[in-house]
Design a protein around this motif. Structure first.
Motif, short mmCIF file in Angstrom:
data_model
loop_
_atom_site.label_atom_id
_atom_site.label_comp_id
_atom_site.label_asym_id
_atom_site.label_seq_id
_atom_site.Cartn_x
_atom_site.Cartn_y
_atom_site.Cartn_z
N ILE A 108 5.11 -7.05 -6.91
CA ILE A 108 3.74 -7.31 -6.47
C ILE A 108 3.45 -8.81 -6.50
N ALA A 109 3.94 -9.48 -7.53
CA ALA A 109 3.74 -10.93 -7.63
C ALA A 109 4.41 -11.64 -6.46
N SER A 110 5.58 -11.16 -6.08
CA SER A 110 6.31 -11.75 -4.96
C SER A 110 5.55 -11.55 -3.65
N LEU A 111 5.01 -10.33 -3.46
CA LEU A 111 4.24 -10.04 -2.25
C LEU A 111 2.98 -10.90 -2.20
N ASN A 112 2.32 -11.05 -3.35
CA ASN A 112 1.11 -11.87 -3.40
C ASN A 112 1.42 -13.33 -3.09
N ALA A 113 2.53 -13.81 -3.63
CA ALA A 113 2.90 -15.21 -3.41
C ALA A 113 3.18 -15.47 -1.93
N GLU A 114 3.89 -14.54 -1.29
CA GLU A 114 4.19 -14.71 0.13
C GLU A 114 2.91 -14.63 0.96
N THR A 115 2.02 -13.71 0.56
CA THR A 115 0.74 -13.59 1.27
C THR A 115 -0.04 -14.89 1.22
N ALA A 116 -0.16 -15.46 0.03
CA ALA A 116 -0.90 -16.70 -0.15
C ALA A 116 -0.27 -17.84 0.64
N SER A 117 1.06 -17.88 0.65
CA SER A 117 1.77 -18.93 1.38
C SER A 117 1.53 -18.82 2.88
N ILE A 118 1.58 -17.58 3.38
CA ILE A 118 1.40 -17.37 4.81
C ILE A 118 -0.03 -17.71 5.25
N ALA A 135 -7.16 -18.36 4.46
CA ALA A 135 -6.57 -18.86 3.22
C ALA A 135 -7.12 -18.17 1.98
N SER A 136 -8.31 -17.56 2.11
CA SER A 136 -8.90 -16.87 0.95
C SER A 136 -8.16 -15.58 0.61
N THR A 137 -7.37 -15.09 1.55
CA THR A 137 -6.57 -13.88 1.30
C THR A 137 -5.28 -14.31 0.58
N THR A 138 -5.21 -13.99 -0.71
CA THR A 138 -4.06 -14.42 -1.51
C THR A 138 -3.30 -13.25 -2.12
N GLU A 139 -3.79 -12.03 -1.89
CA GLU A 139 -3.13 -10.86 -2.47
C GLU A 139 -2.68 -9.92 -1.37
N ALA A 140 -1.54 -9.30 -1.59
CA ALA A 140 -0.95 -8.41 -0.59
C ALA A 140 -1.81 -7.18 -0.35
N SER A 141 -2.66 -6.84 -1.29
CA SER A 141 -3.51 -5.65 -1.13
C SER A 141 -4.46 -5.80 0.07
N ASN A 142 -4.77 -7.03 0.45
CA ASN A 142 -5.66 -7.27 1.59
C ASN A 142 -4.91 -7.83 2.82
N ALA A 143 -3.62 -7.97 2.69
CA ALA A 143 -2.85 -8.64 3.73
C ALA A 143 -2.86 -7.88 5.05
N ASN A 170 0.80 -1.23 0.00
CA ASN A 170 0.00 0.00 0.00
C ASN A 170 0.83 1.27 0.00
N ASN A 171 2.03 1.23 0.55
CA ASN A 171 2.79 2.45 0.75
C ASN A 171 3.96 2.63 -0.23
N ASN A 172 4.15 1.71 -1.11
CA ASN A 172 5.28 1.82 -2.03
C ASN A 172 4.75 1.87 -3.47
N SER A 173 4.76 3.08 -4.03
CA SER A 173 4.24 3.26 -5.39
C SER A 173 5.27 2.87 -6.45
N LEU A 174 6.43 2.46 -5.99
CA LEU A 174 7.49 2.12 -6.94
C LEU A 174 7.62 0.61 -7.15
N LEU A 175 6.62 -0.14 -6.73
CA LEU A 175 6.69 -1.60 -6.88
C LEU A 175 6.56 -1.99 -8.35
N SER A 176 7.36 -2.94 -8.73
CA SER A 176 7.26 -3.50 -10.09
C SER A 176 6.25 -4.63 -10.09
N THR A 177 5.93 -5.08 -11.28
CA THR A 177 4.99 -6.20 -11.40
C THR A 177 5.52 -7.43 -10.69
N SER A 178 6.81 -7.67 -10.84
CA SER A 178 7.40 -8.84 -10.17
C SER A 178 7.41 -8.67 -8.66
#
Length: 255
Positions: free
Chosen positions: A102-112, A160-168, A92-100
């Motif tokens: 965001i994908a990394s954050l989402n993957a870690e969120t889903a794993s956690i 487990a339904s939370t799989t994206e960092a935007s809702n983490a 939410n606070n880093n506007s400089l995130l790349s697509t990769s």
């Protein structure tokens, strides 16, 4: 009139009174136990109470271990929920995130979140689930007569339904609040059970000691009884000897 019959009677009476007492005291000293149906029944009852309290202490110890199992799992979930909040903040606070990124954050969120749900479903004690998406409660026997204490490890929502960092971050915060409440309930349960465990151990020891004391011999008292009765025997023997001397003296005077 001869005094031998009266002296002999007293001597015989003294012997009859002394010997059984001496025999009884010697038996008590040799076995270390008192005889008597009432005392034995009392001892048996106290021993039974002692064993019941011992069983209660074992029940309490198991309940404490069960709560500690849940507590350890919740501490792991607390650490993971903190990481979820961090992932949400990074997104939410880093506007400089790349697509990769965001994908990394989402993957870690889903794993956690998947790991958290796995911890909840897999935390058991002796095959009994200690955590769940609905409130987990169980009873523990805490007294010698079947008294029970109700305990709970609370509720842990499925994430487990939370799989994206935007809702983490919101998921992590809500989960953290749940875990904090559950840990408080568990801590209270452990504190209460520890006090009851101490009571159960003490009660078992006291009952066991009382059972032993109920039939134990007072060595000093029994020794005093033996001494007293032996003195009575000596007096009886002296009476017999005195009676014999008196009779001999009378016979000599007649000869």
């Amino acid at each position: 009139m001869s005094d031998r019959p009266s002296l002999s009677y007293l001597a015989d009476l003294g012997t009859k009174l002394a010997l059984p007492k001496i025999k009884e005291s010697l038996q008590k000293l040799s076995t270390g136990k008192l005889s008597g149906g009432f005392l034995q029944a009392l001892s048996n009852n106290l021993n039974a109470r002692s064993e019941s309290w011992r069983a209660a202490s074992k029940n309490i110890r198991q309940a404490i271990e069960a709560l500690e199992t849940a507590e350890n799992a919740l501490n792991e979930i607390a650490a993971l929920s903190t990481r979820l909040e961090e992932l949400g903040a990074l997104y939410n606070n880093n506007s400089l995130l790349s697509t990769s990124d965001i994908a990394s954050l989402n993957a870690e969120t889903a794993s956690i979140t998947s790991t958290i749900d796995g911890i909840v479903s897999g935390t058991t004690y002796n095959g009994v689930n200690m955590l769940g998406t609905s409130k987990v409660t169980f009873n523990a026997g805490v007294t010698d007569n079947g008294g029970m204490q109700s305990l709970t490890t609370g509720t842990v929502s499925s994430v487990a339904s939370t799989t994206e960092a935007s809702n983490a971050d919101t998921t992590g915060l809500a989960l953290s609040n749940e875990v904090t409440l559950n840990l408080g309930e568990i801590a209270g349960g452990i504190t209460s059970l520890t006090a009851r465990e101490n009571i159960a151990y003490a009660a078992s020891a006291i009952m066991s000691s009382a059972a032993s004391n109920a039939t134990e011999v007072d060595i000093a008292s029994e020794t005093a009884i033996i001494t007293k009765q032996m003195m009575l025997q000596k007096i009886s023997a002296s009476l017999i000897a005195q009676a014999s001397l008196n009779e001999n003296a009378k016979l000599n005077s007649l000869s």
